[in-house]
Design an enzyme around this catalytic site. Sequence first.
Site, PDB file in Angstrom:
ATOM      1  N   SER A   6       4.216   6.336   9.490  1.00 15.57           N
ATOM      2  CA  SER A   6       4.083   5.526   8.577  1.00 15.57           C
ATOM      3  C   SER A   6       2.551   6.148   7.728  1.00 15.57           C
ATOM      4  O   SER A   6       1.506   6.178   8.468  1.00 15.57           O
ATOM      5  CB  SER A   6       3.463   4.202   9.088  1.00 15.57           C
ATOM      6  N   HIS A  31       7.430   7.008   6.542  1.00 20.76           N
ATOM      7  CA  HIS A  31       7.815   5.754   6.057  1.00 20.76           C
ATOM      8  C   HIS A  31       6.569   5.385   4.975  1.00 20.76           C
ATOM      9  O   HIS A  31       5.407   5.667   5.493  1.00 20.76           O
ATOM     10  CB  HIS A  31       7.554   4.882   7.542  1.00 20.76           C
ATOM     11  N   ASP A  33       4.678   1.982   3.293  1.00 23.66           N
ATOM     12  CA  ASP A  33       4.597   0.712   3.360  1.00 23.66           C
ATOM     13  C   ASP A  33       4.125   0.239   1.987  1.00 23.66           C
ATOM     14  O   ASP A  33       2.846   0.236   1.846  1.00 23.66           O
ATOM     15  CB  ASP A  33       3.585   0.449   4.503  1.00 23.66           C
ATOM     16  N   MET A  35       3.054  -3.012  -0.118  1.00 27.42           N
ATOM     17  CA  MET A  35       2.786  -4.532   0.261  1.00 27.42           C
ATOM     18  C   MET A  35       1.973  -5.140  -1.349  1.00 27.42           C
ATOM     19  O   MET A  35       1.333  -4.400  -1.835  1.00 27.42           O
ATOM     20  CB  MET A  35       1.321  -4.504   1.383  1.00 27.42           C
ATOM     21  N   HIS A  64       9.556   0.845   2.715  1.00 25.45           N
ATOM     22  CA  HIS A  64       9.521  -0.414   3.047  1.00 25.45           C
ATOM     23  C   HIS A  64       8.925  -1.323   2.356  1.00 25.45           C
ATOM     24  O   HIS A  64       7.621  -1.490   2.047  1.00 25.45           O
ATOM     25  CB  HIS A  64       8.864  -0.270   4.364  1.00 25.45           C
ATOM     26  N   MET A  66       7.578  -4.364   1.282  1.00 22.25           N
ATOM     27  CA  MET A  66       7.022  -5.750   1.617  1.00 22.25           C
ATOM     28  C   MET A  66       6.628  -6.753   0.371  1.00 22.25           C
ATOM     29  O   MET A  66       5.182  -6.751   0.228  1.00 22.25           O
ATOM     30  CB  MET A  66       5.778  -5.791   2.516  1.00 22.25           C
ATOM     31  N   MET A 135      11.464  -5.660  12.694  1.00 23.90           N
ATOM     32  CA  MET A 135      10.086  -5.603  12.825  1.00 23.90           C
ATOM     33  C   MET A 135       9.529  -6.229  14.193  1.00 23.90           C
ATOM     34  O   MET A 135      10.135  -7.199  14.766  1.00 23.90           O
ATOM     35  CB  MET A 135       9.335  -6.613  11.540  1.00 23.90           C
ATOM     36  N   ASP A 174       9.593  -1.214  13.735  1.00 25.69           N
ATOM     37  CA  ASP A 174       8.425  -0.810  12.937  1.00 25.69           C
ATOM     38  C   ASP A 174       7.364  -1.746  13.406  1.00 25.69           C
ATOM     39  O   ASP A 174       7.465  -2.997  13.443  1.00 25.69           O
ATOM     40  CB  ASP A 174       8.712  -0.943  11.561  1.00 25.69           C
TER      41      ASP A 174
HETATM   42  C1  DX5 Z   1       3.254  -3.153   9.100  1.00 24.24           C
HETATM   43  C2  DX5 Z   1       3.865  -1.956   8.434  1.00 24.24           C
HETATM   44  C3  DX5 Z   1       4.114  -0.771   9.625  1.00 24.24           C
HETATM   45  C4  DX5 Z   1       2.740  -0.203   9.977  1.00 24.24           C
HETATM   46  C5  DX5 Z   1       2.912   0.485  11.448  1.00 24.24           C
HETATM   47  O1  DX5 Z   1       3.299  -4.180   8.426  1.00 24.24           O
HETATM   48  O2  DX5 Z   1       5.036  -2.236   8.214  1.00 24.24           O
HETATM   49  O3  DX5 Z   1       4.887   0.277   9.016  1.00 24.24           O
HETATM   50  O4  DX5 Z   1       2.195   0.738   9.105  1.00 24.24           O
HETATM   51  O5  DX5 Z   1       1.830   0.789  12.080  1.00 24.24           O
HETATM   52  P1  DX5 Z   1       1.478   0.669  13.450  1.00 24.24           P
HETATM   53  O6  DX5 Z   1       2.471   1.463  14.053  1.00 24.24           O
HETATM   54  O7  DX5 Z   1       0.034   0.926  13.580  1.00 24.24           O
HETATM   55  O8  DX5 Z   1       1.844  -0.751  14.026  1.00 24.24           O
HETATM   56 ZN    ZN Z   2       6.670  -0.475   7.466  1.00 30.10          ZN
END
Ligand code: DX5
Ligand code: ZN
Length: 242
Positions: A6, A31, A33, A35, A64, A66, A135, A174
Amino acid sequence: MILSPSLLSADFSRLAEELQALEAAGVTWLHLDVMDGAFVPNITFGPPLIKALRPGSGLFFDVHLMVENPARYIQDFRDAGADMLVIHTEADRHPQRTLAAIRDMGCRAGVALNPGTDLGAIRWLVNDLDMLLVMSVNPGFSGQAFIPATFDKVRSARRLLDACGGEDVLIQVDGGVCPENTAQLVEAGADVLVSGSAFFGHKPYDARLAAFMKSLDGREQRPALQKAARRQTFALTHPKQK
Ligand code: DX5
Ligand code: ZN
């Protein structure tokens, strides 16, 4: 098993170098993320960052989302260079329409479920899916503790997918993934594991990737992964530019 580090835990002051180091270490997926500060209590980045990283990278970009109402942004993320777009069912009133639209763009489509969301949410989406993201933390931050109920959820998800014509739908996990829970997750049915803090905190990356793989102790690849590979589910759709 495919490991998808990630980006959130990478060094943001030198991202291009980080991506090169990942590729040199043998990593194939990244990956990303996204947000929005509304669906989750955190804000990260959007299409411009992905667009900037795309030309220099041959990694499979697993994005991903979010964000609330992700359908508003799928074209922008696809144009920026996403190979796969994963939306949350909790954030979209019409997930089937959004997943079909993602595939129509030539992109792979995935759906994510928060820890508290039942698997029933995907029963009628199976035909529209390339990947299910289970998740294992509540989304929003890296470095949170893995929720143990995930093992059972992954097992149930694999059964559901296999019973409904989704034998080649990948399962991704994840949140809180590390070499210590990797074998158990793969045993339960996970195909793709995301790792943020447990990966980037440990250099060199080739040794860290090997640590995740070694914990599998030569276990067979999941059938879903083999089928997806044959179908070229994770073939790159944005060739690296020189
Ligand atoms: C959480 C994210 C993950 C996160 C994972 O909201 O979607 O992808 O970056 O990080 P770790 O592996 O540190 O939990
Ligand atoms: Zn993620």
